[in-house]
Design a protein around this motif. Structure first.
Motif, PDB file in Angstrom:
ATOM      1  N   ASP A  59     -37.417  54.462  17.769  1.00 55.09           N
ATOM      2  CA  ASP A  59     -37.942  54.716  16.923  1.00 55.09           C
ATOM      3  C   ASP A  59     -38.462  55.889  16.096  1.00 55.09           C
ATOM      4  O   ASP A  59     -38.302  56.172  14.879  1.00 55.09           O
ATOM      5  CB  ASP A  59     -40.156  54.138  17.082  1.00 55.09           C
ATOM      6  N   LEU A  60     -38.161  56.757  16.975  1.00 53.14           N
ATOM      7  CA  LEU A  60     -38.842  58.171  16.306  1.00 53.14           C
ATOM      8  C   LEU A  60     -37.647  58.778  16.078  1.00 53.14           C
ATOM      9  O   LEU A  60     -37.285  59.281  14.240  1.00 53.14           O
ATOM     10  CB  LEU A  60     -39.626  59.550  17.249  1.00 53.14           C
ATOM     11  N   PHE A  61     -36.245  58.647  16.920  1.00 54.28           N
ATOM     12  CA  PHE A  61     -35.215  58.344  16.229  1.00 54.28           C
ATOM     13  C   PHE A  61     -34.257  58.340  14.898  1.00 54.28           C
ATOM     14  O   PHE A  61     -34.279  58.667  14.484  1.00 54.28           O
ATOM     15  CB  PHE A  61     -34.306  58.856  17.207  1.00 54.28           C
ATOM     16  N   ASN A  62     -35.074  56.521  14.842  1.00 54.62           N
ATOM     17  CA  ASN A  62     -34.758  56.043  13.713  1.00 54.62           C
ATOM     18  C   ASN A  62     -35.743  56.803  12.290  1.00 54.62           C
ATOM     19  O   ASN A  62     -34.191  56.876  11.351  1.00 54.62           O
ATOM     20  CB  ASN A  62     -34.527  54.907  13.670  1.00 54.62           C
ATOM     21  N   ARG A  63     -36.363  56.950  12.697  1.00 52.45           N
ATOM     22  CA  ARG A  63     -37.030  57.494  11.651  1.00 52.45           C
ATOM     23  C   ARG A  63     -36.429  58.195  10.980  1.00 52.45           C
ATOM     24  O   ARG A  63     -37.264  59.106   9.535  1.00 52.45           O
ATOM     25  CB  ARG A  63     -39.103  57.402  12.241  1.00 52.45           C
ATOM     26  N   LEU A  64     -36.347  59.751  12.557  1.00 51.20           N
ATOM     27  CA  LEU A  64     -35.864  60.965  11.495  1.00 51.20           C
ATOM     28  C   LEU A  64     -34.794  60.305  10.988  1.00 51.20           C
ATOM     29  O   LEU A  64     -34.709  61.102   9.481  1.00 51.20           O
ATOM     30  CB  LEU A  64     -35.504  61.505  12.402  1.00 51.20           C
ATOM     31  N   LEU A  65     -33.737  59.877  10.828  1.00 47.21           N
ATOM     32  CA  LEU A  65     -32.688  59.935  10.834  1.00 47.21           C
ATOM     33  C   LEU A  65     -33.085  58.973   9.607  1.00 47.21           C
ATOM     34  O   LEU A  65     -32.108  59.019   7.870  1.00 47.21           O
ATOM     35  CB  LEU A  65     -31.713  58.628  11.784  1.00 47.21           C
ATOM     36  N   GLU A  66     -33.783  58.090   8.882  1.00 41.71           N
ATOM     37  CA  GLU A  66     -33.841  58.275   7.583  1.00 41.71           C
ATOM     38  C   GLU A  66     -34.528  59.099   7.026  1.00 41.71           C
ATOM     39  O   GLU A  66     -34.339  58.433   5.662  1.00 41.71           O
ATOM     40  CB  GLU A  66     -35.428  56.695   7.728  1.00 41.71           C
ATOM     41  N   LYS A  67     -35.663  59.093   7.550  1.00 40.35           N
ATOM     42  CA  LYS A  67     -36.226  60.659   6.437  1.00 40.35           C
ATOM     43  C   LYS A  67     -34.601  61.440   5.946  1.00 40.35           C
ATOM     44  O   LYS A  67     -34.906  62.535   4.643  1.00 40.35           O
ATOM     45  CB  LYS A  67     -36.751  61.309   7.578  1.00 40.35           C
ATOM     46  N   VAL A  68     -34.200  62.046   6.383  1.00 38.43           N
ATOM     47  CA  VAL A  68     -33.312  63.700   6.065  1.00 38.43           C
ATOM     48  C   VAL A  68     -32.281  62.259   5.040  1.00 38.43           C
ATOM     49  O   VAL A  68     -31.893  62.968   4.266  1.00 38.43           O
ATOM     50  CB  VAL A  68     -32.602  63.591   7.826  1.00 38.43           C
ATOM     51  N   TYR A  69     -31.495  60.628   5.697  1.00 40.18           N
ATOM     52  CA  TYR A  69     -30.682  60.367   4.854  1.00 40.18           C
ATOM     53  C   TYR A  69     -30.832  59.157   3.849  1.00 40.18           C
ATOM     54  O   TYR A  69     -29.622  59.281   3.037  1.00 40.18           O
ATOM     55  CB  TYR A  69     -29.275  59.821   5.843  1.00 40.18           C
ATOM     56  N   ALA A  70     -32.200  58.701   4.035  1.00 42.38           N
ATOM     57  CA  ALA A  70     -32.268  58.126   2.877  1.00 42.38           C
ATOM     58  C   ALA A  70     -32.292  58.561   1.569  1.00 42.38           C
ATOM     59  O   ALA A  70     -31.396  57.968   0.552  1.00 42.38           O
ATOM     60  CB  ALA A  70     -34.384  57.743   2.874  1.00 42.38           C
ATOM     61  N   ASP A  71     -33.019  60.273   0.860  1.00 42.66           N
ATOM     62  CA  ASP A  71     -32.640  60.980  -0.109  1.00 42.66           C
ATOM     63  C   ASP A  71     -31.340  61.037  -0.954  1.00 42.66           C
ATOM     64  O   ASP A  71     -30.330  61.030  -1.579  1.00 42.66           O
ATOM     65  CB  ASP A  71     -33.276  62.323  -0.384  1.00 42.66           C
ATOM     66  N   ARG A  72     -30.330  61.126   0.557  1.00 41.11           N
ATOM     67  CA  ARG A  72     -28.717  61.494  -0.459  1.00 41.11           C
ATOM     68  C   ARG A  72     -27.793  60.421  -0.621  1.00 41.11           C
ATOM     69  O   ARG A  72     -27.552  60.318  -1.230  1.00 41.11           O
ATOM     70  CB  ARG A  72     -28.216  61.942   1.506  1.00 41.11           C
TER      71      ARG A  72
END
Lengths: 204, 268
Positions: free
Chosen positions: A95-108
């Motif tokens: 859960d945490l790792f996927n949220r981190l990825l989302e947080k980082v890549y969503a804006d990109r």
């Protein structure tokens, strides 16, 4: 008679040659292509243009979850350290790792500015695994090679790693997580991730 | 004469950095093996990795590559990392931002194209040194078209011809093709991530760089390189920030990304 048989064999060979690779190579590429097009539709949709960020993110998240194998991705990122985590910790890590990825890549992804996605080829990596190679062509004509590694489970193709300019996401995070887990217990890794996911922007 | 001496000294220094690596690496391996043995003998079950081999993740294609590069100069490299980081946020980024605001994208692209076209000898010679004749041919065609039709490299006309588009080549990659490993990880002030091998390559490449033989004054050379860096950075503001934000440990993330990216370039 003899000539006719050779004719048949030739015909069968032709059919195999012509159809074989397409039938075989198609599924993963088609799967990812369809999903990327869905994401691009959301990004280009004029009706969504003035919607809040969260609305778009929610729509894209639904599409991404369809194509990404979150568990496989998380498990491979930890590699052999995966087993150091209890089942509960593993679930939290996913859960945490996927949220981190989302947080980082969503804006990109949301910053999409007309980049083109070109599908180059599909190469087999082993049993039930392929790499779909694409090129992102930016507005200033730069090419960014972006490869998706996919695995087949029960006939479903899902992404378990993304490789940008040769840099594998899984491998890159694995060195970082591995470094932390070499010195600290899993609980602390989760704590670091919790903080990272919940903190505001800290890019400077 | 004095420059030659300086170059000789720098080469000797890099040579020294390169050679001890195998010794350092084997020492690291040896001490790791020793540490593992100790753990096993004390019955530390949590770090017993052997079962990994025959379980369902045995197909993991990344397993043998996690270490990637030796980093015995960790302290030095980490210091340089902080230095480069501050240099980016305090100097390079604000300058590149101002520059981007003033200079239109068309002109920045032209400058980028000219700089790229000028570096043709580096790519051409290294492609030849690696025996990639076809690639060298593409590079030559690219240089010819961009110099003549593209008005001295201002326009990247060759970009429209897929056959003329090739990946970058440099001396570090040539050494790799010749069979040299990375050696140790080196984070260079101003230049950023590198390895013993690639740093020597970078030094060698400066002699293939037309700026080296066209311009005599060192100050001018540095000014040109600085200008190029600002121009290039103006296209990439935000990339480094994103990379840092994505990482739990930016230093390790950058080190690993460097090696992975180089490995891809070497393969091409």
């Amino acid at each position: 008679m003899e000539r006719r048989r050779i004719g048949w064999i030739f015909l069968i060979c032709m059919v195999v040659v012509l159809l074989g690779p397409h039938v075989h190579a198609g599924a993963p590429t088609e799967t990812i292509q369809a999903r990327i097009n869905q994401v691009l539709e959301v990004l280009r949709d004029p009706a969504l243009k003035d919607e809040a960020r969260e609305v778009k993110v929610e729509k894209i998240r639904a599409i991404i979850n369809e194509i990404f194998d979150r568990t496989e991705l998380s498990r491979r990122t930890l590699g052999r350290d995966w087993k150091k985590l209890s089942a509960e910790q593993q679930n939290e890590f996913i859960d945490l790792f996927n949220r981190l990825l989302e947080k980082v890549y969503a804006d990109r992804v949301l910053n999409y500015a007309g980049e083109k996605v070109v599908f180059e080829k599909e190469s087999e990596l082993g049993r039930d695994k392929v790499e779909v190679q694409t090129n992102i062509i930016t507005s200033d004509n730069k090419e960014i090679p972006l490869y998706y590694r996919m695995i087949s489970k029960n006939g479903q193709w899902a992404v378990y790693d993304v490789i940008i300019e040769g840099v594998s996401l899984v491998k890159n995070y694995r060195t970082q997580f591995g470094d932390i887990l070499a010195k600290k217990p899993p609980e602390e890794l989760l704590e670091i991730l919790r903080k990272k996911v919940n903190e505001g922007d800290t890019s400077s | 004469m004095r420059t030659r001496l300086a170059i000789g000294l720098i080469l000797a220094l890099f040579g020294w950095l390169y050679i001890p690596h195998s010794a350092v690496a084997s020492a690291v391996q040896w001490s790791n093996a020793l540490a593992q043995q100790n753990q096993e003998s004390t019955g530390d079950v949590s770090s017993n990795d052997d079962e990994y081999e025959d379980d369902e993740y045995a197909d993991d294609e990344y397993d043998d590559e996690t270490a990637l590069i030796a980093d015995p100069l960790y302290g030095f490299n980490k210091g340089v990392y902080y230095f480069n980081d501050k240099l980016y946020f305090w100097l390079l980024k604000p300058v590149a931002r101002g520059y981007k605001a003033v200079v239109p994208v068309e002109i920045r692209t032209c400058i980028r194209n000219v700089a790229d076209n000028l570096r043709f000898p580096i790519r051409f010679v290294n492609a030849l040194l690696q025996g990639k004749v076809r690639k060298a041919g593409s590079e030559f065609g690219r240089f010819f078209i961009n110099s003549v039709v593209g008005l001295g490299g201002l326009a990247d006309i060759a970009h429209n011809y897929p056959a003329l588009n090739t990946s970058q080549e440099d001396l570090g990659q040539t050494f790799a093709v010749w069979g040299f490993g990375n050696g140790l990880y080196l984070n260079l002030p101003l230049f950023g991530p590198s390895s013993a091998r690639d740093a020597i390559g970078r030094l060698g490449d400066t002699f293939l760089d037309p700026i080296w033989w066209l311009i005599d004054a060192t100050v001018t050379r540095i000014a040109i390189r600085g200008g190029e860096t600002v121009n290039e950075t103006s296209f990439r503001i935000g990339d480094y920030e994103a990379l840092k934000e994505a990482a739990l440990d930016p230093y390790i993330a950058i080190r690993n990304a460097y090696v992975q990216n180089r490995n891809k370039l070497i393969q091409e």
